[in-house]
Design an enzyme around this catalytic site. Structure first.
Site, short mmCIF file in Angstrom:
data_model
loop_
_atom_site.label_atom_id
_atom_site.label_comp_id
_atom_site.label_asym_id
_atom_site.label_seq_id
_atom_site.Cartn_x
_atom_site.Cartn_y
_atom_site.Cartn_z
N LYS A 22 0.93 -1.29 0.01
CA LYS A 22 -0.08 -0.27 0.11
C LYS A 22 0.87 1.39 -0.21
O LYS A 22 0.57 2.22 -0.76
CB LYS A 22 -0.91 0.00 1.20
CG LYS A 22 -1.43 1.23 1.56
CD LYS A 22 -2.36 1.33 2.74
CE LYS A 22 -1.38 1.68 4.27
NZ LYS A 22 -1.41 3.23 4.18
N ASN A 23 1.93 1.13 0.81
CA ASN A 23 2.73 2.46 0.82
C ASN A 23 3.63 2.79 -0.02
O ASN A 23 4.34 3.71 -0.07
CB ASN A 23 3.38 2.44 2.45
CG ASN A 23 2.40 2.55 3.43
OD1 ASN A 23 1.32 2.96 3.43
ND2 ASN A 23 2.93 2.27 4.70
N CYS A 116 -5.44 8.37 9.51
CA CYS A 116 -5.58 7.95 10.89
C CYS A 116 -5.27 8.80 12.00
O CYS A 116 -4.15 9.73 11.75
CB CYS A 116 -4.60 6.55 10.96
SG CYS A 116 -5.13 5.03 9.99
N ARG A 121 -0.60 14.98 12.49
CA ARG A 121 0.11 14.65 11.37
C ARG A 121 0.37 15.95 10.47
O ARG A 121 -0.19 16.28 9.48
CB ARG A 121 -0.90 13.80 10.23
CG ARG A 121 -1.29 12.38 11.24
CD ARG A 121 -0.18 11.45 11.35
NE ARG A 121 0.32 10.93 10.25
CZ ARG A 121 -0.34 9.95 9.84
NH1 ARG A 121 -1.32 9.44 10.29
NH2 ARG A 121 0.42 9.36 8.84
N ASP A 306 4.74 0.59 11.77
CA ASP A 306 3.63 0.24 11.25
C ASP A 306 3.57 -1.23 11.94
O ASP A 306 2.51 -1.93 11.55
CB ASP A 306 3.43 -0.03 9.51
CG ASP A 306 3.65 1.61 9.35
OD1 ASP A 306 3.72 1.66 8.05
OD2 ASP A 306 3.07 2.36 10.18
N ARG A 398 -8.44 -0.25 4.38
CA ARG A 398 -7.31 0.86 3.95
C ARG A 398 -6.26 -0.07 3.47
O ARG A 398 -5.77 0.56 2.65
CB ARG A 398 -7.38 2.01 4.60
CG ARG A 398 -8.66 2.65 5.05
CD ARG A 398 -8.14 3.95 6.14
NE ARG A 398 -7.06 4.64 5.48
CZ ARG A 398 -6.04 5.33 6.04
NH1 ARG A 398 -6.19 5.51 7.40
NH2 ARG A 398 -4.96 5.91 5.50
#
Ligand code: EPZ
Length: 419
Positions: A22-23, A116, A121, A306, A398
């Site tokens: 995903k990243n 999230c 952030r 993560d 997600r």
């Protein structure tokens, strides 16, 4: 609204292929904007964040299609440079479109990103770097108006922290900038290397990815390409934690051993047996788990933040006391209260969590607080006695492809039901 019903007690077993990252897929999708033609991304994970990124691309005028983990993006005709607020709020990584839109159009309007709730952030490093490249940025009612009247100029940028997103944004903005950009104290994550390789496949001139100093020589234009997204190292760590917490054994296919070198020793300290060869990782957790001394999350190549939650789920059943220190995000222990509802004995104080292993976890009604916390709760439920109802699974969707299919494929008893 949907939830997962998970009946625990079984041991995971068998083999499973690790999804695309995903990243990496998200910054690569932003990079497709720069190509100005048709780009095909293979091994693209089928995730709500990927679809959110495609909605942003479509809103900017790209033609997007997605089938069988292949995303095809045509960015020949862009129609705008504004990313609507509702799309920006869908995910934190939407900020990475800023560099790409500026690189292609020289202008961009977008609101502060959502994502999230892992604590504040901020995007100060993103904005400061872009200003150094000649971008004028004004903020009005939460909307950023970015223009670069004289075009993006290459320059030397030192990041105060090796921010993944800021490194990606600068690479995307610098690919078509005039002159050379050097990023010092750049993030070294494998996803940075994947973005660099992708942009070079589109005709960019980028070197030093993964070294901490990234050099981008701006080119006049880029072109489309075909590229395969790297394997998801966090999904791999999540599956390893599933084997650990259930006392099972798993063979991970399409995994990249090099990307999980900081995670493997933690599972070995727990007593797991791990064997890596090329693109396969074999993990066996036949012995009762042991606590690990201290796990500190760090920028790559350190232990990834993560993986903190999913490893904590395994440590919750490890004999003895383990300590985790979350150094990257301020508020990344929101899964702890939910794990405690399942019988875990965990106390947190600021960045530190002390996990006192318990013999058993018990099924309960819990809610996913965020993406990786949700995954941790699913794993804890797999390793618990009884049935767990896990709500808010939109967070899990997600970042994990069909989490229930994946867990059932390795022996789990997991059902997705509508609430
Ligand atoms: C990326 O987020 C990942 N997301 C995160 O994964 C991952 O946890 C994080 O990198 C660290 O590895 C994506 O790639 C889409 P950062 P990013 O910029 O880019 C502070 C997941 O679960 N910071 O490296 O947002 C920031 O607040 C997600 O898949 C500033 O202060 O991470 C944080 O404390 C979660 N100012 C730290 O740096 C800035 O301008 C790390 O942030 C930027 C960041």
């Amino acid at each position: 609204m949907q939830k997962l019903i998970i009946r625990g007690g079984g041991r995971v077993r068998g083999e499973i292929s690790v999804q695309g990252a995903k990243n990496s897929a998200l910054p690569l999708l932003a990079g497709c904007l720069l190509a100005g033609g048709e780009t095909t991304l293979y091994n693209c994970p089928e995730l709500s964040d990927v679809f959110a990124a495609c909605r942003i691309l479509s809103c900017l005028g790209c033609k997007c299609s997605f089938r069988n983990n292949t995303a095809t993006i045509n960015s020949s005709e862009l129609t705008g440079c504004e990313v609507p607020d509702e799309l920006m709020r869908e995910m934190r990584s939407s900020i990475v479109f800023l560099g790409a839109v500026l690189g292609r159009t020289g202008e961009c309007r977008l609101s502060f990103p959502g994502g999230c709730e892992l604590g504040p952030r901020p995007i100060d490093m993103h904005l400061s770097a872009l200003r150094q490249m000649g971008v004028r940025i004004t903020e009005e009612h939460g909307i950023l108006h970015c223009t670069c009247p004289r075009g993006l100029k290459g320059t030397k940028i030192t990041l105060s922290f090796p921010s993944v997103g800021a490194t990606e944004n600068i690479m995307l903005a610098a690919a078509l900038a005039e002159g050379e950009t050097v990023i010092y104290n750049a993030a070294r994550e494998p996803e940075i290397c994947d973005l660099g390789d992708f942009l070079n496949a589109c005709g960019a001139k980028i070197s030093g990815c993964g070294s901490g100093t990234v050099i981008i020589s701006g080119v006049k234009e880029l072109h489309g390409c075909e590229y395969t997204v790297m394997s998801d190292r966090i999904a791999a760590a999540t599956l390893m934690a599933a084997a650990a917490v259930t006392g099972g054994e798993l063979s991970l296919l399409n995994a990249r051993c090099a990307d999980v070198q900081s995670v493997i020793p933690v599972f070995e300290q727990m007593g797991c047996g791990i064997f890596c060869c090329k693109d396969r990782i074999f993990i066996s957790a036949k012995k009762p788990l042991k606590a690990v001394k201290t796990v500190r999350t760090m920028p790559y190549p350190g232990f990834p933040t993560d993986a903190q939650a999913v490893v904590m789920a395994a440590l919750a059943k490890a004999e003895g006391a383990s300590v985790m220190v979350e150094n990257i995000f301020e508020n990344r222990y929101r899964h702890v209260d939910e794990l405690v509802r399942m019988g875990a004995d965990i106390k947190t104080e600021g960045k530190v969590a002390v996990i006192q292993g318990v013999k058993e976890l018990y099924g309960a009604s819990v809610r996913a607080p965020d993406l990786r916390g949700g995954a941790a709760l699913a794993l804890a439920a797999m390793g618990a006695q009884g049935e767990t109802s896990l709500e808010n699974i939109k967070f899990i969707d997600r970042g994990y492809e069909s989490i229930e299919k994946t867990l059932c494929a390795i022996g789990g008893d997991v059902r997705r039901v509508n609430v």
